[in-house]
Design an enzyme around this catalytic site. Structure first.
Site, short mmCIF file in Angstrom:
data_model
loop_
_atom_site.label_atom_id
_atom_site.label_comp_id
_atom_site.label_asym_id
_atom_site.label_seq_id
_atom_site.Cartn_x
_atom_site.Cartn_y
_atom_site.Cartn_z
N SER A 113 0.76 -1.31 -0.11
CA SER A 113 0.01 -0.01 -0.02
C SER A 113 0.78 1.25 -0.16
O SER A 113 1.60 1.48 -0.98
CB SER A 113 -1.04 -0.15 1.14
OG SER A 113 -2.06 1.02 1.10
N HIS A 114 0.71 2.03 1.10
CA HIS A 114 1.44 3.47 1.12
C HIS A 114 2.91 3.29 1.67
O HIS A 114 3.45 4.36 1.45
CB HIS A 114 0.50 4.20 2.16
CG HIS A 114 0.22 3.63 3.38
ND1 HIS A 114 -0.48 2.70 3.58
CD2 HIS A 114 0.97 3.78 4.49
CE1 HIS A 114 -0.48 2.33 4.87
NE2 HIS A 114 0.37 2.78 5.54
N ASP A 277 -2.87 6.29 -3.21
CA ASP A 277 -1.71 5.60 -2.66
C ASP A 277 -1.31 4.55 -3.49
O ASP A 277 -1.59 4.37 -4.74
CB ASP A 277 -2.12 5.02 -1.19
CG ASP A 277 -2.74 3.80 -1.30
OD1 ASP A 277 -3.78 3.59 -2.22
OD2 ASP A 277 -3.03 3.12 -0.48
N ASP A 279 -1.54 1.27 -3.89
CA ASP A 279 -2.24 0.37 -4.39
C ASP A 279 -3.52 0.60 -4.76
O ASP A 279 -4.42 -0.10 -5.11
CB ASP A 279 -2.27 -0.91 -3.63
CG ASP A 279 -2.97 -0.43 -2.36
OD1 ASP A 279 -3.00 0.60 -1.86
OD2 ASP A 279 -3.52 -1.42 -1.72
N ASP A 281 -6.32 2.20 -3.31
CA ASP A 281 -7.27 2.49 -2.58
C ASP A 281 -7.76 3.59 -1.61
O ASP A 281 -8.65 3.65 -1.03
CB ASP A 281 -7.47 0.74 -1.84
CG ASP A 281 -6.21 0.81 -0.62
OD1 ASP A 281 -5.41 1.67 -0.50
OD2 ASP A 281 -6.06 -0.40 -0.06
N ARG A 282 -6.74 4.40 -1.42
CA ARG A 282 -6.90 5.44 -0.76
C ARG A 282 -7.15 6.76 -1.67
O ARG A 282 -6.89 6.67 -2.66
CB ARG A 282 -5.57 5.73 0.00
CG ARG A 282 -5.28 4.67 1.23
CD ARG A 282 -4.32 5.08 2.19
NE ARG A 282 -4.07 4.03 3.16
CZ ARG A 282 -3.44 4.23 4.26
NH1 ARG A 282 -3.11 5.53 4.55
NH2 ARG A 282 -3.31 3.44 5.13
N LYS A 376 -11.67 -0.62 -0.27
CA LYS A 376 -11.82 0.85 -0.47
C LYS A 376 -10.99 1.11 -1.72
O LYS A 376 -10.48 0.44 -2.35
CB LYS A 376 -11.01 1.60 0.73
CG LYS A 376 -9.57 1.11 0.91
CD LYS A 376 -9.14 2.17 2.17
CE LYS A 376 -7.52 1.53 2.27
NZ LYS A 376 -7.25 0.64 3.14
C1 VG1 Z 1 -3.81 1.47 8.25
C2 VG1 Z 1 -4.95 2.52 8.55
C3 VG1 Z 1 -6.17 1.55 8.09
C4 VG1 Z 1 -6.06 0.82 6.85
C5 VG1 Z 1 -5.08 0.10 6.70
C6 VG1 Z 1 -4.90 -0.30 5.42
O1 VG1 Z 1 -3.76 0.49 9.15
O2 VG1 Z 1 -5.22 2.84 9.72
O3 VG1 Z 1 -7.39 2.42 8.37
O4 VG1 Z 1 -7.24 0.13 6.56
O5 VG1 Z 1 -3.84 1.09 7.01
O6 VG1 Z 1 -4.99 0.64 4.39
P1 VG1 Z 1 -2.87 0.62 10.43
O7 VG1 Z 1 -3.10 -0.74 11.06
O8 VG1 Z 1 -1.39 0.99 9.99
O9 VG1 Z 1 -3.53 1.68 11.32
V1 VG1 Z 1 -3.71 0.38 2.98
O10 VG1 Z 1 -4.17 1.58 1.90
O11 VG1 Z 1 -2.44 0.33 3.69
O12 VG1 Z 1 -4.22 -1.13 2.26
CO CO Z 2 -3.59 1.14 0.11
#
Ligand code: VG1
Ligand code: CO
Length: 543
Positions: A113-114, A277, A279, A281-282, A376
């Site tokens: 992801s990010h 982001d 991947d 989804d954000r 998302k």
């Molecule tokens: C974070 C965010 C959460 C989100 C998750 C995955 O998790 O707070 O809301 O669903 O990332 O998003 P954490 O456990 O680090 O707080 V993504 O775009 O990384 O798939």
């Molecule tokens: Co993501």
């Protein structure tokens, strides 16, 4: 069928998926057998029938291409005879979810992801079930315990699959279908939103900017915003996915997407700005000199949902993760629809969406989505906003401030302390659990505590319970302070503090959130002893 080998291996005790799959340093995934073991365990738990189709794709980060070849071989070794891959190994997370729902029985998504990518960055992998959504905790727990005991995996002796060539490839009895990663997704977006209205808005001079942050949404945004909606070429910046995301941190927030933020707050600012982001989804949505807090974004989308063709018939309910502000709760109450509060992570929305109890859902972490997929969806949120702007013919700022006038405003901020030593972060949480002043009735920052607990979630659909989902302190006036440890970080621990306070208006709706929340923030830091316990005088990121 291909020749299949049983390869002896040694178990890994650290393959426990977090908030969204298994995320580790790239170098960890390069450890011999590490990826193979995990994929074997995913497939062991998934128990796909031989006639199944497995969808595979990722955000294009370093190791994506090699990992896809390995996954295809392990899948084939385990009797999966049909595999669908995005061209070049690319699929955004929401597009993968959509393909699983259209054609698949499950999917493997490669993304951290990010988190930054590259040889020194992070890599990740997760399994999504036939509904297109991230596997539930029962699944991921089972994967982790198998991984800690695995002694061998099954792998097919196959040549590399030509993943850059669209079409059906027959390889030793295995069908690998390489598809355009964008086409089906773009069609889905056209079915949900009023593209004509958005096209008119844009041709009428509305100026927008989309920052793909060198990550997966580039090809999607170029196809949808520039080709189908007529935005001028160059509207999408950083639109070519790079294995190291250009050395950046593909996290669409005020800190890491600062170029976009600077442009939207500059003199010649466009009317609308957005970013996604790693991947896809954000989403971060900006108006001209205006930042939309993700929690507010969810509330605004819900309140305006009937303006959008895909939701014109009404929405069944909404859900938000526990740390997300309660702005959407007020909209749900006004619309007389249910509002659910879930733990952090999209996997907890899946049952509610499948059961038809909710239509829209979101998280404070720049994540918004609906029942169109089971992830998302960054571009979906951007299109939803553009559709609302096109229909209402108002600026983003006017839409949001109008929303506050009607519903009141939930001032909100999140403080992230990244890469804190794990024991110091655990110490903060332990200290907070033991705090006597958190008893109900205690006054903090001039407010009375009504609840201080550790959030547990009872899934209303399948009855499963998820405990220890964050410490929360709730005050009589609706203000909240929440502390949580991240489940996506890969180095040390990331401590998150979420602070929220509600103002009904009509006065006091246009304050700076940091100013409006100053006392609560101060109390949150003092109570938790974060500065003294972690040595951090300031957070890494403030949202
Ligand atoms: C974070 C965010 C959460 C989100 C998750 C995955 O998790 O707070 O809301 O669903 O990332 O998003 P954490 O456990 O680090 O707080 V993504 O775009 O990384 O798939
Ligand atoms: Co993501």
């Amino acid at each position: 069928m291909p020749l299949v080998r049983d390869v002896p291996t040694t178990p890994f005790a650290d393959q426990k998926p977090g908030t969204s799959g298994l995320r580790k340093r790239t170098t960890v995934f390069q450890t011999p057998h590490y990826l193979e073991n995990f994929v074997q365990c995913l497939l062991d738990v998934a128990q796909l029938a031989p006639t199944s189709t497995l969808i595979v794709g990722g955000d294009g980060r370093y190791l994506n291409r090699e990992a896809i070849q390995t996954i295809i071989r392990i899948a084939a070794g385990n009797g999966v005879a049909r595999i669908m891959v995005g061209q070049g190994g690319l699929l955004s997370t929401p597009a993968a979810s959509h393909l699983i729902r259209l054609y698949g029985d499950g999917g493997i998504i490669l993304s951290a992801s990010h988190n930054p990518g590259g040889p020194d960055g992070d890599f990740g992998i997760k399994y999504n079930a036939a509904n297109g959504g991230p596997a539930p905790e029962s699944f991921t727990n089972e994967v982790a315990s198998r991984a800690a005991a695995l002694m061998s995996y099954r792998i097919a002796e196959m040549a590399d699959v030509p993943i850059d060539t669209i079409g059906e490839h027959q390889i030793d009895g295995v069908t690998v279908h390489v598809v355009d990663p964008v086409a089906d997704y773009a069609t889905l977006m056209e079915s949900l939103f009023d593209f004509d209205a958005i096209r008119q808005l844009i041709s009428g001079g509305f100026r927008l900017r989309f920052d793909a942050m060198h990550a997966i949404t580039g090809p999607y945004a170029i196809e949808i915003l520039e080709r189908r909606l007529g935005a001028t070429a160059g509207t999408v910046i950083n639109g070519t996915p790079l294995p190291d995301f250009g050395g950046g941190h593909p996290d669409p927030n005020l800190t890491y997407a600062h170029d976009l933020v600077d442009e939207l707050f500059g003199d010649e600012a466009p009317d609308f700005g957005a970013a996604s982001d790693g991947d896809g989804d954000r989403n971060m949505v900006l108006g001209q000199r205006f930042f939309v807090t993700p929690s507010d974004s969810l509330a605004v989308l819900a309140a305006n949902s009937t303006l959008v063709p895909g939701y014109a018939a009404g929405i069944a309910g909404v859900a938000r993760s526990m740390p997300t502000s309660a702005a959407v709760d007020r909209v749900a109450a006004a619309m007389d629809i249910p509002c659910f509060e879930t733990p952090t992570g999209w996997k907890f929305f899946g049952n509610l969406l499948d059961a038809g109890r909710i239509t829209l859902c979101g998280e404070e972490s720049f994540g918004t989505g609906s029942n169109h997929v089971r992830e998302k969806d960054g571009l979906w949120a951007v299109l939803f906003w553009l559709n609302i702007v096109a229909v209402r013919k108002q600026s983003v700022a006017d839409i949001v401030t109008g929303h506050w006038t009607r519903f009141g405003r939930n001032y909100y901020t999140r403080y992230d302390y990244e890469e804190v030593p794990s024991d110091a972060a655990a110490g903060v949480m332990q200290h907070l659990r033991g705090l006597q002043p958190m008893q109900p009735g205690t006054m903090v920052a001039g407010r009375e505590i009504t609840t201080a607990d550790e959030f547990s979630y009872l899934d209303p659909v399948d009855g499963s319970i998820s405990r220890n989902q964050g410490l929360r302190i709730i005050f009589a006036d609706g203000s909240r302070i929440i502390y949580r440890l991240s489940g996506t970080g890969t180095a040390g621990a990331t401590l998150r503090v979420y602070i929220e306070s509600y103002v009904g208006g009509p006065e006091g709706l246009d304050r700076d959130p940091q100013e409006a929340l100053r006392e609560l923030v101060h109390a949150a830091l003092e109570m938790s002893e974060i500065p003294s316990r972690t040595g951090r005088t300031a957070p890494t990121v403030i949202t």
